[in-house]
Design a protein around this motif. Structure first.
Motif, short mmCIF file in Angstrom:
data_model
loop_
_atom_site.label_atom_id
_atom_site.label_comp_id
_atom_site.label_asym_id
_atom_site.label_seq_id
_atom_site.Cartn_x
_atom_site.Cartn_y
_atom_site.Cartn_z
N MET A 1 23.06 2.52 59.20
CA MET A 1 21.87 1.95 59.81
C MET A 1 21.61 2.69 61.12
O MET A 1 22.47 2.78 61.97
CB MET A 1 22.09 0.45 60.08
N PHE A 2 20.45 3.26 61.24
CA PHE A 2 20.09 4.00 62.45
C PHE A 2 19.51 3.07 63.51
O PHE A 2 19.34 1.86 63.29
CB PHE A 2 19.12 5.12 62.11
N PHE A 3 19.22 3.64 64.65
CA PHE A 3 18.80 2.89 65.83
C PHE A 3 17.61 1.97 65.56
O PHE A 3 17.67 0.77 65.85
CB PHE A 3 18.49 3.87 66.96
N GLY A 4 16.52 2.51 65.04
CA GLY A 4 15.33 1.71 64.80
C GLY A 4 15.58 0.55 63.84
O GLY A 4 15.12 -0.57 64.06
N GLN A 5 16.31 0.84 62.78
CA GLN A 5 16.64 -0.19 61.79
C GLN A 5 17.50 -1.29 62.43
O GLN A 5 17.32 -2.47 62.16
CB GLN A 5 17.38 0.41 60.61
N LYS A 6 18.43 -0.86 63.28
CA LYS A 6 19.30 -1.83 63.96
C LYS A 6 18.48 -2.72 64.88
O LYS A 6 18.68 -3.94 64.93
CB LYS A 6 20.39 -1.09 64.75
N LEU A 7 17.55 -2.11 65.62
CA LEU A 7 16.70 -2.91 66.51
C LEU A 7 15.87 -3.93 65.75
O LEU A 7 15.75 -5.08 66.16
CB LEU A 7 15.79 -2.01 67.33
N ARG A 34 6.76 1.75 66.86
CA ARG A 34 7.10 3.11 66.41
C ARG A 34 8.59 3.40 66.57
O ARG A 34 9.17 4.12 65.76
CB ARG A 34 6.25 4.14 67.16
N ILE A 35 9.21 2.83 67.58
CA ILE A 35 10.66 3.00 67.76
C ILE A 35 11.39 2.34 66.60
O ILE A 35 12.31 2.92 66.01
CB ILE A 35 11.13 2.43 69.12
N SER A 38 11.34 4.33 63.56
CA SER A 38 11.95 5.65 63.79
C SER A 38 10.91 6.76 63.85
O SER A 38 11.18 7.90 63.50
CB SER A 38 13.00 5.96 62.72
N GLU A 39 9.74 6.43 64.35
CA GLU A 39 8.69 7.42 64.55
C GLU A 39 8.70 7.95 65.98
O GLU A 39 8.09 8.97 66.27
CB GLU A 39 7.31 6.82 64.25
N ARG A 40 9.36 7.24 66.86
CA ARG A 40 9.53 7.64 68.26
C ARG A 40 10.95 7.30 68.68
O ARG A 40 11.60 6.43 68.09
CB ARG A 40 8.57 6.87 69.17
N PHE A 41 11.43 7.98 69.71
CA PHE A 41 12.76 7.68 70.24
C PHE A 41 12.64 6.75 71.42
O PHE A 41 11.74 6.89 72.26
CB PHE A 41 13.46 8.96 70.71
N ALA A 42 13.56 5.82 71.50
CA ALA A 42 13.66 4.99 72.70
C ALA A 42 14.23 5.86 73.81
O ALA A 42 14.88 6.88 73.55
CB ALA A 42 14.59 3.81 72.43
N LYS A 43 13.99 5.48 75.02
CA LYS A 43 14.59 6.19 76.14
C LYS A 43 16.05 5.77 76.25
O LYS A 43 16.42 4.64 75.92
CB LYS A 43 13.86 5.85 77.44
N GLU A 44 16.86 6.69 76.72
CA GLU A 44 18.29 6.40 76.86
C GLU A 44 18.52 5.19 77.76
O GLU A 44 19.44 4.40 77.53
CB GLU A 44 19.02 7.62 77.39
N GLU A 45 17.68 5.02 78.76
CA GLU A 45 17.85 3.90 79.68
C GLU A 45 17.58 2.54 79.03
O GLU A 45 17.93 1.50 79.57
CB GLU A 45 16.95 4.08 80.91
N HIS A 46 16.97 2.54 77.85
CA HIS A 46 16.73 1.29 77.12
C HIS A 46 18.01 0.76 76.47
O HIS A 46 18.10 -0.45 76.20
CB HIS A 46 15.66 1.48 76.04
N ILE A 47 18.95 1.63 76.21
CA ILE A 47 20.16 1.24 75.46
C ILE A 47 20.93 0.12 76.16
O ILE A 47 21.20 -0.91 75.54
CB ILE A 47 21.05 2.46 75.19
#
Length: 101
Positions: A1-7, A34-35, A38-47
């Motif tokens: 599961m990638f980032f967008g799917q996890k969110l 879009r995040i 998985s069409e856009r990347f979240a910013k690292e600071e969002h993690i």
């Protein structure tokens, strides 16, 4: 599961709306959507913000975020597995060099 799917999974599991999470991250709802797709990347600071909000391990979320970035670069390459092997070997060697320094 990638980032967008996890969110998306976490948001739906907690019953939040996309606009609520977008507001938390100080971005607009279409951008957050879009995040998740998985069409856009979240910013690292969002993690860390998301990890704290969902009370989950920041390291796991960061790994998924990085996996998305790597996937985006090599997904269409016919030699993607070979590239990952080279990178993996380099990381191991780098780790050995760091411990011997």
């Amino acid at each position: 599961m990638f980032f967008g799917q996890k969110l998306k999974f976490l948001r739906e599991e907690h019953g939040y709306l996309q606009r609520q999470i977008a507001s938390l991250l100080d971005i607009d709802t279409p951008m957050y959507s879009r995040i998740e797709r998985s069409e856009r990347f979240a910013k690292e600071e969002h993690i860390p913000i998301l990890a704290k909000y969902y009370n989950i391990d920041e390291k796991e979320l960061r790994q998924l975020w990085l996996a998305d970035k790597v996937y985006d670069v090599i997904a269409g390459e016919s030699s993607a597995n070979d590239v990952l092997s080279i990178v993996s070997e380099s990381i191991v060697e780098y780790g050995k060099e760091k411990t011997n320094s």
